[in-house]
Design an enzyme around this catalytic site. Structure first.
Site, PDB file in Angstrom:
ATOM      1  CE  LYS A  89      -1.559   1.895  13.497  1.00 57.74           C
ATOM      2  NZ  LYS A  89      -2.089   1.347  12.247  1.00 57.74           N
ATOM      3  CB  SER A 127     -11.633  -0.345   9.365  1.00 62.41           C
ATOM      4  OG  SER A 127     -10.820  -0.333   8.212  1.00 62.41           O
ATOM      5  CD  GLU A 167      -1.024   0.537   3.680  1.00 64.66           C
ATOM      6  OE1 GLU A 167      -1.324   1.742   3.643  1.00 64.66           O
ATOM      7  OE2 GLU A 167      -1.368  -0.242   4.583  1.00 64.66           O
ATOM      8  CB  VAL A 187      -5.882  -2.371   4.305  1.00 60.01           C
ATOM      9  CG1 VAL A 187      -6.238  -3.853   4.192  1.00 60.01           C
ATOM     10  CG2 VAL A 187      -4.614  -2.189   5.126  1.00 60.01           C
TER      11      VAL A 187
END
Length: 689
Positions: free
Chosen positions: A182, A163, A47, A129
């Site tokens: 995370k 997400s 990415e 992503v």
């Protein structure tokens, strides 16, 4: 009508229907990437958000270049993805990488939903992503490496802040290699959401602990686990064969040496979360804000850890990509050569095939430089692997041999003349020479100097090994020598472990003996057969300690000191026995020392038998047979190993196997040929073949 339509659909393999591809005018694929994809070579997608939004300059550029370098070093092609002036670029050039990393470069973070707008407006975009997965899939790249993936945000039950990375993993058949998610996210809910989306989540390494980016343990367990790159590659290949439409997440823990600052970073993250709440920062702006805050609070420790885990992910991911590409190609090849399987339980020997040229001095003098030295010379096929296979063939075991020969007179003669060995696993390499070794012997048979041209030995490939998995699976025992690369040794050992086939490792020489013990193969061998010098090297590699200097002094290794030699060798074996349960130390004219975990009298293991790992080690010493008129020491250890392997496969006890091996070693010592013509099934003590 509906019945006719049903019959028509049943005739169609839905997996073969064309995919909806990106319009060529929107796409710019680097020619290197296109070429690799066309030929089925491994490509790793990367990415660009991590470059433009994830790190400060110049760390971002240095890291991006280092990641691509690591991918290339693992024989894969890197394909960094970004959108430049509305065009989707797959495989950025060096100049384009510098452009994306430049602080003056204006770009938006681009997820799947943003793609049409960024393209339509001809803007610059750095792919997340979600978008990178989509683009990778559209161009045919099955694996993507990143730092961490997005997840379910805390409080998502009221905000619905989830997400898009997770959604795309549920509908895009691409494997994502990351360091988990995370700790600012709700990791438990993230794993639950991935389960709902049908995403296969596997931790990488010995533990099922799911990593939390900066720390190797999040407090949650991954539902699956892959121990090494081969297992991960096998998972990917099975996923492709099932034609599943969702993705795979392989969670790689941060390297231990970089995890030490994890507690400090976690405290800084919690402070950043509180500050973000005060400033009402959320959504796509949250992660960059937290990273900047944490970088400042930890005085750069978080950046160092971030870089370390990304580089580690690149190394792991590209290794997985390489092996999965080899597996996929080998499976495709096998499908075109389908045969009815027959039970073929042959010992398999994987190793070197070398043309040996030996010159032996005709008197006891040393080689004199500048003068013609009178010698008697012999030439034959040899190499540790071939010697063992050749000897097994002569005593009636008809082993399968895996190696490579050149497209030269030696290679052609070998393929035509080999009678007692299955050589279907020996490749003949175009435009390469057969490996060659030249040794100079003193009149007493001791080696005084040698030279080696490895020729085509390095051309034994993973694909070749994978295509022979059925032979390995059916073998009662597999022997591999140290002439081949660490990668090949690891693949053979891993496949054998998968099928519960014991592996005998013959170290070959002191330069090669320790190499497998630097890899995961170190605990995959059932048998090893080092000489004393090789044992010392393996001991040093495993323990980081030097062996007793007594064992390194060749003049000390004589019959008058045999008890001390046995004692010192036993000490080294004790340190290794937890890795290798059966250690057979060949001590030249002093004989053989066998060390075994547990009961030394129990049957020596072959395929399907459990390998005993006990708290104790038992030792047995076998003196050598007296030998006069030694012609050459080359090949004696290989003949010993071959005879022992034959005895083990036939179910004979340790004493019978070793005595038979010592007898064949003596025959080899009395000949200039490593495997003399005098060896046959009648020459093996107590073993009827």
């Amino acid at each position: 009508m509906w019945q006719a339509l049903g019959r028509f659909l049943r005739r169609i393999d839905l997996c073969e229907l064309p995919k909806r591809k990106l319009h060529q005018g929107l796409l710019e694929v680097n020619p290197e990437v296109s070429e690799a994809l066309h030929h089925g070579q491994p490509v790793v997608a990367l990415e660009s958000t991590i470059i433009s939004h994830g790190m400060p300059y110049p760390h971002n550029l240095r890291t991006a270049k280092k990641v691509e370098e690591i991918v290339r070093n693992n024989q894969c092609i890197p394909a960094t993805v970004a959108i430049l002036n509305g065009k989707i670029c797959v495989g950025l050039t060096g100049q384009q990488l510098e452009q994306v990393a430049d602080p003056a470069f204006v770009s938006q973070k681009v997820s799947r939903r943003d793609l049409p707008y960024i393209v339509a407006q001809k803007l610059n975009g750095s792919t997340t992503v979600s978008a990178t997965m989509l683009i990778a899939h559209k161009v045919g790249i099955p694996l993507f490496v990143t730092g961490g993936v997005g997840g379910v945000h805390r409080g998502a039950e009221s905000t619905l802040d989830i997400s898009a990375d997770l959604v795309d993993m549920g509908r895009t058949p691409v494997t994502v290699v990351s360091a988990g998610v995370k700790s600012i996210l709700d990791i438990g809910k993230t794993l639950e959401y991935l389960e709902t989306q049908g995403v296969c989540v596997a931790s990488f390494g010995p533990s099922k602990d799911f990593p939390a980016f900066f720390t190797p343990k999040s407090g949650f367990q991954a539902p699956m686990n892959v121990n090494n790159p081969l297992e991960a590659a096998q998972l990917i290949v099975a996923h492709r064969e099932l034609s599943l439409e969702n993705g795979i997440l392989i969670a790689v823990p941060i390297p231990e040496h970089s995890a030490s600052s994890g507690h400090q970073i976690e405290m800084a993250i919690q402070e950043a979360i509180s500050e973000a709440s005060v400033q009402n920062i959320h959504g796509r702006d949250l992660t960059p804000f937290i990273l900047r805050h944490v970088h400042k609070a930890t005085q750069g420790a978080s950046l160092d850890a971030n870089i370390a885990l990304i580089l580690n992910n690149a190394a792991v991911g590209s290794e997985i990509a390489k092996i999965s590409a080899e597996l996929w190609r080998s499976k495709g090849k096998l499908k075109h050569n389908v045969k009815k399987s027959t039970k073929d339980e042959k010992v398999v020997v994987v190793g070197g095939l070398i043309v040996d040229i030996y010159s032996k001095l005709k008197n006891n003098s040393e080689i004199t430089s500048g003068l013609i030295n009178p010698v008697s010379s012999t030439q034959c096929f040899a190499g540790v692997g071939y010697n063992i296979a050749n000897c097994l063939g002569k005593i009636g075991k008809q082993p399968a041999f895996v190696s490579a020969v050149g497209h030269d007179i030696f290679g052609r003669y070998f393929k035509e003349s080999c009678k007692d060995i299955d050589i279907s696993g020996v490749l003949q390499i175009q435009d390469q020479s057969t490996a060659m070794y030249q040794g100079f012997l003193k009149a007493d048979g001791d080696l005084t100097a040698s030279f080696m041209d490895p020729g085509c030995l390095s051309y034994v490939t993973p694909q070749q090994v994978y295509s022979l998995e059925e032979k390995l699976q059916n073998a009662p025992l597999v022997c591999i020598d140290g002439n081949l690369s660490q990668e090949i040794i690891l693949i053979v050992a891993t496949l054998c472990r998968k099928h519960n086939v014991p592996v005998w490792f013959e170290p070959t020489d002191i330069d090669k003996a320790a190499l497998p013990f630097l890899t995961a193969a170190q605990n995959m061998f059932t048998y090893i057969s080092p000489n004393i010098a090789e044992l010392c090297v393996i001991y040093h590699t495993v323990t980081k300690k030097e062996a007793d200097s007594f064992l390194k002094n060749k003049s000390s290794l004589n019959q008058s000191n045999i008890e001390v030699v046995i004692e010192k060798c036993t000490e080294l074996c004790k340190a290794l026995i937890s890795l290798v349960p059966i250690i057979i130390v060949t001590m030249g004219e002093l004989g053989v020392l066998v060390c075994r975990s547990g009961d030394i009298t129990s049957r020596l293991p072959i395929k399907g038998m459990s390998v005993q790992q006990a708290n104790n080690m038992e030792v047995k010493y076998f003196p050598a047979k007296k030998c006069v008129d030694v012609c050459s020491v080359s090949g004696a250890g290989d003949c010993f190993a071959a005879s022992m392997i034959a005895g083990i496969v036939e179910g004979y006890d340790l004493d019978t196997c070793v005595q038979s091996g010592l007898e064949l070693a003596t025959l080899s010592l009395q000949s200039m040929q490593p495997v003399p013509m005098t060896i046959n099934s009648r020459k093996t003590t107590g073993i009827k073949l």
